[in-house]
Scaffold this active site. Structure first.
Site, PDB file in Angstrom:
ATOM      1  N   LYS A  46      35.495  40.606 116.977  1.00  0.00           N
ATOM      2  CA  LYS A  46      35.077  40.577 115.572  1.00  0.00           C
ATOM      3  C   LYS A  46      36.267  40.858 114.648  1.00  0.00           C
ATOM      4  O   LYS A  46      36.504  40.127 113.689  1.00  0.00           O
ATOM      5  CB  LYS A  46      33.997  41.641 115.336  1.00  0.00           C
ATOM      6  CG  LYS A  46      33.697  41.904 113.865  1.00  0.00           C
ATOM      7  CD  LYS A  46      32.643  42.965 113.677  1.00  0.00           C
ATOM      8  CE  LYS A  46      33.166  44.344 113.420  1.00  0.00           C
ATOM      9  NZ  LYS A  46      33.745  44.582 112.091  1.00  0.00           N
ATOM     10  N   ARG A  62      33.373  44.757 104.058  1.00  0.00           N
ATOM     11  CA  ARG A  62      34.637  45.175 103.463  1.00  0.00           C
ATOM     12  C   ARG A  62      35.809  44.260 103.830  1.00  0.00           C
ATOM     13  O   ARG A  62      36.760  44.135 103.054  1.00  0.00           O
ATOM     14  CB  ARG A  62      34.982  46.592 103.928  1.00  0.00           C
ATOM     15  CG  ARG A  62      34.069  47.645 103.398  1.00  0.00           C
ATOM     16  CD  ARG A  62      34.567  48.979 103.867  1.00  0.00           C
ATOM     17  NE  ARG A  62      36.003  49.093 103.607  1.00  0.00           N
ATOM     18  CZ  ARG A  62      36.521  49.493 102.466  1.00  0.00           C
ATOM     19  NH1 ARG A  62      35.730  49.866 101.484  1.00  0.00           N
ATOM     20  NH2 ARG A  62      37.828  49.547 102.312  1.00  0.00           N
ATOM     21  N   ASP A 117      36.836  53.293 116.415  1.00  0.00           N
ATOM     22  CA  ASP A 117      35.680  52.429 116.684  1.00  0.00           C
ATOM     23  C   ASP A 117      35.039  52.700 118.047  1.00  0.00           C
ATOM     24  O   ASP A 117      34.021  52.088 118.379  1.00  0.00           O
ATOM     25  CB  ASP A 117      36.079  50.944 116.592  1.00  0.00           C
ATOM     26  CG  ASP A 117      36.266  50.493 115.147  1.00  0.00           C
ATOM     27  OD1 ASP A 117      35.932  51.258 114.225  1.00  0.00           O
ATOM     28  OD2 ASP A 117      36.761  49.362 114.939  1.00  0.00           O
ATOM     29  N   ILE A 133      40.603  59.268 111.273  1.00  0.00           N
ATOM     30  CA  ILE A 133      40.773  58.023 110.498  1.00  0.00           C
ATOM     31  C   ILE A 133      39.774  57.940 109.343  1.00  0.00           C
ATOM     32  O   ILE A 133      40.133  57.589 108.225  1.00  0.00           O
ATOM     33  CB  ILE A 133      40.619  56.773 111.410  1.00  0.00           C
ATOM     34  CG1 ILE A 133      41.512  56.897 112.650  1.00  0.00           C
ATOM     35  CG2 ILE A 133      40.912  55.488 110.625  1.00  0.00           C
ATOM     36  CD1 ILE A 133      42.995  56.792 112.416  1.00  0.00           C
TER      37      ILE A 133
HETATM   38  C1  UD1 Z   1      39.849  48.226 110.445  1.00  0.00           C
HETATM   39  C2  UD1 Z   1      38.680  47.781 111.280  1.00  0.00           C
HETATM   40  C3  UD1 Z   1      37.757  48.950 111.574  1.00  0.00           C
HETATM   41  C4  UD1 Z   1      38.549  50.095 112.184  1.00  0.00           C
HETATM   42  C5  UD1 Z   1      39.755  50.449 111.327  1.00  0.00           C
HETATM   43  C6  UD1 Z   1      40.656  51.509 111.948  1.00  0.00           C
HETATM   44  C7  UD1 Z   1      38.284  45.478 110.671  1.00  0.00           C
HETATM   45  C8  UD1 Z   1      37.412  44.496 109.996  1.00  0.00           C
HETATM   46  N1  UD1 Z   1      37.937  46.758 110.591  1.00  0.00           N
HETATM   47  O1  UD1 Z   1      39.310  48.671 109.195  1.00  0.00           O
HETATM   48  O2  UD1 Z   1      36.754  48.502 112.477  1.00  0.00           O
HETATM   49  O3  UD1 Z   1      37.704  51.224 112.297  1.00  0.00           O
HETATM   50  O4  UD1 Z   1      40.556  49.271 111.103  1.00  0.00           O
HETATM   51  O5  UD1 Z   1      41.075  51.121 113.203  1.00  0.00           O
HETATM   52  O6  UD1 Z   1      39.261  45.138 111.308  1.00  0.00           O
HETATM   53  N2  UD1 Z   1      43.053  53.536 103.706  1.00  0.00           N
HETATM   54  C9  UD1 Z   1      43.488  53.956 102.470  1.00  0.00           C
HETATM   55  N3  UD1 Z   1      43.991  53.037 101.607  1.00  0.00           N
HETATM   56  C10 UD1 Z   1      44.069  51.708 101.918  1.00  0.00           C
HETATM   57  C11 UD1 Z   1      43.640  51.279 103.188  1.00  0.00           C
HETATM   58  C12 UD1 Z   1      43.142  52.217 104.063  1.00  0.00           C
HETATM   59  O7  UD1 Z   1      43.418  55.147 102.149  1.00  0.00           O
HETATM   60  O8  UD1 Z   1      44.531  50.927 101.075  1.00  0.00           O
HETATM   61  C13 UD1 Z   1      42.461  54.509 104.648  1.00  0.00           C
HETATM   62  C14 UD1 Z   1      40.983  54.225 104.896  1.00  0.00           C
HETATM   63  O9  UD1 Z   1      40.179  54.799 103.904  1.00  0.00           O
HETATM   64  C15 UD1 Z   1      40.750  54.835 106.232  1.00  0.00           C
HETATM   65  C16 UD1 Z   1      42.099  54.626 106.946  1.00  0.00           C
HETATM   66  O10 UD1 Z   1      43.055  54.376 105.911  1.00  0.00           O
HETATM   67  O11 UD1 Z   1      40.491  56.201 106.129  1.00  0.00           O
HETATM   68  C17 UD1 Z   1      42.103  53.481 107.932  1.00  0.00           C
HETATM   69  O12 UD1 Z   1      41.807  52.284 107.287  1.00  0.00           O
HETATM   70  P1  UD1 Z   1      42.326  50.867 107.798  1.00  0.00           P
HETATM   71  O13 UD1 Z   1      43.245  51.036 108.962  1.00  0.00           O
HETATM   72  O14 UD1 Z   1      42.807  50.112 106.629  1.00  0.00           O
HETATM   73  O15 UD1 Z   1      40.970  50.239 108.334  1.00  0.00           O
HETATM   74  P2  UD1 Z   1      40.281  48.889 107.942  1.00  0.00           P
HETATM   75  O16 UD1 Z   1      41.282  47.777 107.911  1.00  0.00           O
HETATM   76  O17 UD1 Z   1      39.414  49.102 106.755  1.00  0.00           O
END
Ligand code: UD1
Length: 420
Positions: free
Chosen positions: A22, A94, A307, A329
C-alpha cells in the site's frame, strides 16, 4: 458498516500470498503525474486507499485504467487538467498530500487541502512545505488550503530534513526529478518503499542515486517518460500475518514476503519465540514453544516500524513475562490498548510507553477498530482468544488490507464478514 465475527483458538496453518505494498503503490500512482506518458503498475493491491488515490488522480484529469479488469494492473496517464486536491479526498487519505510536489514540478502551481490531524496524531506537513520552499516554491496557507506556486519552475537545493519523514522525502524526491540542477536530500527516510519509488522514477528517466541511504541525490531532467513497474510486496502485511502465525501457535508460509524488507521485525519475532526462515519465494513463520515478552521501540527504518506496533502489542499480551513498547513516531498510537484490555490483556500506558503484563489467554469480546493497524491487532487478539470477537468499523481495515477474511479462512481461521 461491515463487521467481522471471529471465533478464536485455532492455530493458523497454510500459505498466504502477500500483495503489493500500500505505502509504495500510493506513491507510485502519484508518480504518474510526473509524465504525460503512461505509467503501468503491476502487483497493485486491491484496497480502498488505492481507489481513493484513483479518485484524486481523476480529479487532476489523469486517467487510471484497469488494464486487465481485475484491479491488479493499472495504467496511469494523460494531461493534467486541474491542480486542486480537494478537502474531501485529502481528509480521507493523508497520502494525498504527495501530489503537491509533482503538481508543482509539472504545472508550476498546486492547491492542496491541508490534511489536518488524524486518529494517530496531529501529523503536520511543515517539512514538506519547507523543503518545497527550498526548491523555490512560494507557499501560502489560506482557507485550509496550501497554495503553492513556482512560476519559473523549481531549482535544486540541499535540503536537510530535521526528521527522516517518509512523506516529506517522497514529496521532495518527486518534485526534484523535474527541478533545474541538483537536489540533495540529507537525512532522507530509508524505508524500502522509497527505494521502490526511486527505482520506478529512474525507470521513467529520472536521475536519482542514494536510495536506501540517508542522502538522496537527484539531478533534475527536462521530462520523464512512461514505464512499467511492479509494486514491491507489502512488508507490513507480511509482518502482520507473521504475527498471526505467532499468536495462534501456527505455521504459515508467506509467499512473496521478503525478509530483508522486514528489518527489525524478524529479530523481534525471534526474540519473542517465533521461528522465521526464508527462501527465494517467501518466508515461513511458525511457533511451537511459548511466547516471551520483549521490549520494542518504534523508529524510522531500519528500526522497528510504527506500523507493526499494534500487532506486536496483541502478540505480547499473551507472552510470558512483561514487555515495554515505546512509540516514538506518532503521539497517539495506543488506541487499541483499551480494546485489547477489554479482551483480558493487561496493558498500562504511561505517556509514549506501554507496559504489557502477559496473560495466559484472551477472551472474545465486541471491540471497535480505530485505525488501520489497530484494527488488525484486534483481529490477531480475536484469533487467539477463547470465544467470539465481534470487530466493528472494518472499513478502517479495508483501506489497507486485501481480502483479509479470505486469506485467514484459507489457513483455518473462523472469521466471517457480516454486512450491515
Ligand atoms: C508514512 C506511512 C505510515 C507510516 C509512517 C512512518 C504512507 C502512506 N504512510 O506516513 O504508514 O506509519 O510513514 O513510518 O506511506 N512529521 C512532521 N512534519 C512533517 C512530516 C512528518 O512533524 O512535515 C511527523 C509526523 O507528524 C509523524 C512523524 O513525523 O509524527 C512521521 O511522519 P512521516 O514519516 O512523514 O509519515 P507519513 O509519511 O505521514
Amino acid at each position: 458498516m461491515d463487521r467481522f465475527i471471529i471465533r478464536g483458538g485455532r492455530p493458523l496453518r497454510g500459505e498466504i500470498a502477500i500483495g503489493g505494498a500500500k505505502n509504495s503503490g500510493l506513491k507510485l500512482m502519484v508518480a504518474g503525474l510526473l509524465t504525460e506518458e503512461r505509467l503501468v503498475l503491476t502487483n497493485v493491491p486491491r484496497i480502498a486507499d488505492m481507489d481513493t488515490m484513483r479518485a484524486l488522480l481523476l480529479q487532476h484529469g489523469v486517467a487510471v485504467e484497469d488494464v486487465k479488469g481485475d484491479g491488479g494492473t493499472l495504467s496511469i496517464g494523460g494531461s493534467i487538467t486541474g491542480t486542486e486536491a480537494p478537502y474531501d479526498i485529502v481528509s480521507r487519505m493523508r497520502a494525498s498530500i504527495l501530489v503537491l510536489g509533482p503538481l508543482l514540478a509539472r504545472c508550476g502551481e498546486a492547491r492542496v487541502s491541508l490534511p489536518g490531524g488524524c486518529a494517530i496524531g496531529t501529523r503536520p506537513v511543515d517539512l514538506h512545505l519547507k523543503g518545497l520552499e527550498g526548491l523555490g516554491a512560494q507557499i501560502r496557507l489560506e482557507g485550509g488550503y496550501i497554495h503553492a506556486t513556482a512560476p519559473k519552475g523549481l531549482t535544486g537545493d540541499r535540503i536537510v530534513l530535521p526528521f527522516a519523514s517518509v512523506g516529506a522525502t517522497e514529496n521532495l524526491l518527486m518534485a526534484a526529478t523535474l527541478a533545474k540542477g541538483r537536489t540533495e536530500i540529507v537525512n532522507a527516510a530509508r524505508e524500502p518503499e522509497i527505494s521502490d519509488l526511486v527505482e520506478c522514477l529512474n525507470r521513467m528517466g529520472a536521475r536519482i542515486s542514494g536510495a536506501g541511504t540517508g542522502t538522496l541525490v537527484i539531478d533534475g531532467v527536462e521530462a520523464l517518460h512512461g514505464a512499467e513497474h511492479r509494486i514491491m510486496p507489502d512488508r507490513i502485511e507480511c509482518g502482520t500475518y507473521a504475527c498471526a502465525a505467532g499468536i495462534t501457535g501456527g505455521d504459515l508460509y508467506l509467499r512473496g514476503g521478503r525478509v530483508d524488507d522486514l528489518g527489525a521485525v524478524v529479530r523481534t519475532l525471534e526474540e519473542a519465540g517465533v521461528e522465521v526462515t526464508s527462501d527465494a519465494e517467501g518466508i515461513r513463520v511458525r511457533r511451537t514453544g511459548a511466547l516471551r515478552g520483549v521490549d520494542i521501540m518504534t523508529e524510522p527504518y531500519p528500526g522497528f516500524p510504527t506500523d507493526m506496533q499494534a500487532q506486536f502489542m496483541a502478540l505480547l499480551s499473551v507472552a510470558e513475562g512483561a514487555s515495554m513498547v515505546t512509540e516514538t513516531i506518532f503521539e497517539n498510537r495506543f488506541m487499541h490498548v483499551p480494546e485489547l484490555n477489554r479482551m483480558g490483556a493487561r496493558i498500562n500506558v504511561h505517556g509514549s510507553s506501554a507496559i504489557i503484563r502477559g496473560v495466559h489467554g484472551l477472551s472474545g469480546a465486541p471491540v471497535m477498530a480505530t485505525d488501520l493497524r489497530a484494527s488488525f491487532s484486534l483481529i490477531l487478539a480475536g484469533l487467539a482468544a477463547h470465544g467470539e470477537t465481534i470487530l466493528s468499523r472494518v472499513y478502517h481495515l479495508d483501506r489497507g488490507y486485501e481480502a483479509v477474511e479470505k486469506k485467514l479462512s484459507a489457513c483455518g481461521a473462523l472469521i466471517e464478514r457480516v454486512r450491515e
